[in-house]
Design a protein around this motif. Structure first.
Motif, PDB file in Angstrom:
ATOM      1  N   ILE A  81       8.157   2.489   1.489  1.00 58.10           N
ATOM      2  CA  ILE A  81       7.633   2.070   2.797  1.00 58.10           C
ATOM      3  C   ILE A  81       8.104   3.040   3.887  1.00 58.10           C
ATOM      4  O   ILE A  81       7.319   3.475   4.739  1.00 58.10           O
ATOM      5  CB  ILE A  81       8.094   0.625   3.112  1.00 58.10           C
ATOM      6  CG1 ILE A  81       7.359  -0.362   2.190  1.00 58.10           C
ATOM      7  CG2 ILE A  81       7.873   0.272   4.582  1.00 58.10           C
ATOM      8  CD1 ILE A  81       7.913  -1.772   2.215  1.00 58.10           C
ATOM      9  N   ALA A  82       9.394   3.407   3.840  1.00 57.38           N
ATOM     10  CA  ALA A  82       9.951   4.336   4.835  1.00 57.38           C
ATOM     11  C   ALA A  82       9.291   5.704   4.718  1.00 57.38           C
ATOM     12  O   ALA A  82       8.906   6.322   5.719  1.00 57.38           O
ATOM     13  CB  ALA A  82      11.463   4.444   4.658  1.00 57.38           C
ATOM     14  N   LEU A  83       9.134   6.172   3.489  1.00 55.65           N
ATOM     15  CA  LEU A  83       8.562   7.514   3.266  1.00 55.65           C
ATOM     16  C   LEU A  83       7.130   7.579   3.783  1.00 55.65           C
ATOM     17  O   LEU A  83       6.707   8.591   4.352  1.00 55.65           O
ATOM     18  CB  LEU A  83       8.619   7.841   1.766  1.00 55.65           C
ATOM     19  CG  LEU A  83       8.267   9.268   1.364  1.00 55.65           C
ATOM     20  CD1 LEU A  83       9.226  10.268   2.006  1.00 55.65           C
ATOM     21  CD2 LEU A  83       8.298   9.432  -0.159  1.00 55.65           C
ATOM     22  N   ARG A  84       6.391   6.492   3.592  1.00 59.06           N
ATOM     23  CA  ARG A  84       5.006   6.444   4.061  1.00 59.06           C
ATOM     24  C   ARG A  84       4.949   6.646   5.580  1.00 59.06           C
ATOM     25  O   ARG A  84       4.035   7.266   6.108  1.00 59.06           O
ATOM     26  CB  ARG A  84       4.407   5.084   3.692  1.00 59.06           C
ATOM     27  CG  ARG A  84       2.962   4.946   4.051  1.00 59.06           C
ATOM     28  CD  ARG A  84       2.170   5.959   3.252  1.00 59.06           C
ATOM     29  NE  ARG A  84       0.759   5.681   3.281  1.00 59.06           N
ATOM     30  CZ  ARG A  84      -0.019   5.773   2.206  1.00 59.06           C
ATOM     31  NH1 ARG A  84       0.472   6.127   1.043  1.00 59.06           N
ATOM     32  NH2 ARG A  84      -1.295   5.531   2.309  1.00 59.06           N
ATOM     33  N   ILE A  85       5.938   6.117   6.284  1.00 58.53           N
ATOM     34  CA  ILE A  85       5.929   6.195   7.748  1.00 58.53           C
ATOM     35  C   ILE A  85       6.511   7.521   8.246  1.00 58.53           C
ATOM     36  O   ILE A  85       5.936   8.177   9.102  1.00 58.53           O
ATOM     37  CB  ILE A  85       6.692   4.995   8.360  1.00 58.53           C
ATOM     38  CG1 ILE A  85       5.929   3.697   8.054  1.00 58.53           C
ATOM     39  CG2 ILE A  85       6.869   5.158   9.875  1.00 58.53           C
ATOM     40  CD1 ILE A  85       6.637   2.429   8.466  1.00 58.53           C
ATOM     41  N   LEU A 102       0.823  -1.216   0.000  1.00 63.19           N
ATOM     42  CA  LEU A 102       0.000   0.000   0.000  1.00 63.19           C
ATOM     43  C   LEU A 102       0.856   1.264   0.000  1.00 63.19           C
ATOM     44  O   LEU A 102       0.368   2.352  -0.286  1.00 63.19           O
ATOM     45  CB  LEU A 102      -0.940   0.018   1.215  1.00 63.19           C
ATOM     46  CG  LEU A 102      -2.140  -0.937   1.146  1.00 63.19           C
ATOM     47  CD1 LEU A 102      -2.933  -0.895   2.438  1.00 63.19           C
ATOM     48  CD2 LEU A 102      -3.031  -0.600  -0.039  1.00 63.19           C
ATOM     49  N   ALA A 103       2.129   1.144   0.364  1.00 58.32           N
ATOM     50  CA  ALA A 103       3.041   2.288   0.264  1.00 58.32           C
ATOM     51  C   ALA A 103       3.635   2.271  -1.138  1.00 58.32           C
ATOM     52  O   ALA A 103       4.314   1.328  -1.506  1.00 58.32           O
ATOM     53  CB  ALA A 103       4.144   2.177   1.316  1.00 58.32           C
ATOM     54  N   PRO A 104       3.352   3.289  -1.944  1.00 59.13           N
ATOM     55  CA  PRO A 104       3.799   3.235  -3.340  1.00 59.13           C
ATOM     56  C   PRO A 104       5.331   3.286  -3.447  1.00 59.13           C
ATOM     57  O   PRO A 104       5.967   4.101  -2.774  1.00 59.13           O
ATOM     58  CB  PRO A 104       3.175   4.483  -3.974  1.00 59.13           C
ATOM     59  CG  PRO A 104       2.798   5.364  -2.842  1.00 59.13           C
ATOM     60  CD  PRO A 104       2.603   4.514  -1.631  1.00 59.13           C
ATOM     61  N   PRO A 105       5.944   2.398  -4.251  1.00 61.01           N
ATOM     62  CA  PRO A 105       7.402   2.468  -4.458  1.00 61.01           C
ATOM     63  C   PRO A 105       7.790   3.845  -4.958  1.00 61.01           C
ATOM     64  O   PRO A 105       7.087   4.445  -5.770  1.00 61.01           O
ATOM     65  CB  PRO A 105       7.649   1.410  -5.538  1.00 61.01           C
ATOM     66  CG  PRO A 105       6.508   0.456  -5.408  1.00 61.01           C
ATOM     67  CD  PRO A 105       5.332   1.295  -4.992  1.00 61.01           C
ATOM     68  N   THR A 106       8.887   4.369  -4.438  1.00 62.14           N
ATOM     69  CA  THR A 106       9.318   5.730  -4.751  1.00 62.14           C
ATOM     70  C   THR A 106      10.827   5.716  -4.972  1.00 62.14           C
ATOM     71  O   THR A 106      11.549   5.033  -4.248  1.00 62.14           O
ATOM     72  CB  THR A 106       8.981   6.671  -3.565  1.00 62.14           C
ATOM     73  OG1 THR A 106       7.606   6.495  -3.223  1.00 62.14           O
ATOM     74  CG2 THR A 106       9.219   8.134  -3.909  1.00 62.14           C
ATOM     75  N   ALA A 152      13.516   9.752   5.287  1.00 63.91           N
ATOM     76  CA  ALA A 152      13.337   8.435   4.662  1.00 63.91           C
ATOM     77  C   ALA A 152      14.654   7.952   4.051  1.00 63.91           C
ATOM     78  O   ALA A 152      14.983   6.770   4.117  1.00 63.91           O
ATOM     79  CB  ALA A 152      12.244   8.502   3.598  1.00 63.91           C
ATOM     80  N   ALA A 153      15.421   8.882   3.475  1.00 60.44           N
ATOM     81  CA  ALA A 153      16.717   8.512   2.889  1.00 60.44           C
ATOM     82  C   ALA A 153      17.665   8.020   3.972  1.00 60.44           C
ATOM     83  O   ALA A 153      18.410   7.047   3.775  1.00 60.44           O
ATOM     84  CB  ALA A 153      17.321   9.709   2.145  1.00 60.44           C
TER      85      ALA A 153
END
Lengths: 228, 184
Positions: free
Chosen positions: B40-44, A56-60, B51-52
């Motif tokens: 995933i990291a950026l979402r959190i 659900l977290a889009p790859p970035t 996130a980097a």
């Protein structure tokens, strides 16, 4: 305080994997993992089962300098603490491109010879990471799967080579068989997992092959399965 | 099409090589997994710079701990995700959630009704989608907000404008219901 009933352990493990535990409770779980097999299994259960949620977290795209910052930090980091082995020598990344050239050459050689053998559908060229030449050639066709060494290969004394397939999109290696001393393994029926995108790997195992059904020794040759 | 054998290796094979000290395998693993893990990291943590940092720390930890990964216990991808999520949760704790979540619009879509349908259509995902569908609305939102957005009990309570005790109980009951559904 780690609970003892199945339900409470499963809930605690679930809360741990979800990430909702406060720092103290989280540390308690982490400290108990080494000795508490039921807790460990419960954590593994939730990690595996909840994992699809992470999609659900889009790859970035991470920042462009992401890798170089990591490479800088691991250079010289704890390398002396690592046990020596085939993969543990300093490994220049260029072997991958060398491998590409070698694989392409082996593929070209194979295609040149192709008319004299039954039509194969897949081919994999396996090589060791630090070496430039292709070491094994696996092909599939009407007569099943055959893997043979391109250059002479011997397993270390008292050990055998075992062939594995990792199907595309999975992580679990499937044992295909121990490679006989003459280096040529023939499997009458091509395993369903051996198709484009799969990986073939050869590990070093005790005589008779891995006792666990998964590689126990070092993976010494690897190659991707390509459709022909 | 690439004929490079290592370029098509799976995360599990690469992780095994990383465990044996191959920096090349770590780099390939980074190429293969960094977009997914950074997402995933950026979402959190919400902030690209943090996130980097999380991604970098996670890969250092992967480099040091790859030998402890055992394929019998689960997929390599799930193991990598676990490392990134815990590093991201640590970063949230270090920097403070209020600093990070100054844009309240970010991530709210995760609890939209179609969130469950957007879960990746992989084999394992089918069962999870079906089982999440059986939870009641509050239990489902708690599980998703915790796992995907990295919210704590009290942050979920705030987001759902519900008492902390209710949230804790929704999480517990949601987990028990998920377990019995996923095991069947």
């Amino acid at each position: 305080m780690i609970p003892e009933t199945r339900d409470d352990i499963d809930i605690l493990a679930g809360e741990y994997v979800l990430g909702v535990l406060d720092p103290t409770a989280r540390q308690e779980v982490e400290a108990a993992l080494a000795d508490n097999a039921m807790l460990r299994d419960a954590v593994a259960f939730w990690e595996t089962k909840l994992h699809p949620l992470s999609s659900l977290a889009p790859p970035t795209e991470p920042p462009a300098d992401g890798w170089s910052a990591i490479a800088e930090r691991i250079d010289g980091d704890g390398r002396h603490n690592r046990s020596p082995g085939l993969w543990s020598r300093p490994t220049p990344w260029r072997w991958a491109t060398a491998g590409f050239a070698a694989a392409a050459a082996a593929l070209a050689l194979y295609l040149a010879l192709a008319p004299v053998v039954p039509a194969p559908r897949y081919v994999a060229v396996l090589h060791a990471p630090q070496r430039e030449q292709a070491d094994w050639l696996a092909t599939t066709g009407n007569d099943g799967l055959t893997i043979r060494p391109i250059s002479e290969q011997h397993a270390p004394a008292g050990r055998t080579f075992e062939l594995w397939a990792i199907a595309s999109g999975t992580a679990r290696p499937q044992p295909l068989g121990v490679i006989p001393a003459d280096g040529i393994l023939r499997i009458a029926t091509v395993p369903a997992s051996v198709r484009g995108g799969a990986t073939l790997a050869i590990s070093v195992e005790p005589p008779g092959g891995s006792p666990t059904g998964l590689p126990t020794g070092p993976v010494v040759f690897v190659g991707g399965v390509q459709p022909l | 099409m690439s004929a490079d054998p290592i370029a098509s290796s799976s995360a599990a094979v690469l992780l095994d090589a990383v465990g044996r000290g191959s920096q090349a395998a770590l780099r390939r693993l980074y190429e293969l997994e960094s977009r997914r893990l950074y997402g995933i990291a950026l979402r959190i943590v919400r902030r690209p710079a943090i996130a980097a940092e999380v991604l970098q720390e996670a890969f250092i930890q992967i480099w040091r701990n790859a030998r402890t990964f055992s394929p019998e216990r689960g997929a390599a991808e799930a193991w990598l995700t676990g490392i990134v999520r815990f590093r991201a949760l640590d970063a949230v704790r270090r920097h403070g959630r209020e600093v990070l979540s100054d844009d309240p619009a970010l991530g709210d879509d995760v609890v939209e009704a179609d969130a469950v349908e957007r879960i990746d259509a992989a084999a394992e995902a089918g069962a999870l989608r079906r089982c999440l569908g059986l939870l009641d609305e509050n239990q489902r939102r708690c599980v998703i907000l915790a796992f995907v957005d990295g919210l704590s009990h009290s942050e979920i309570a705030q987001r759902l404008a519900s008492p902390l005790g209710s949230v804790k109980s929704w999480v517990r009951r949601g987990l028990l219901a998920l377990r019995s559904c996923l095991q069947s």
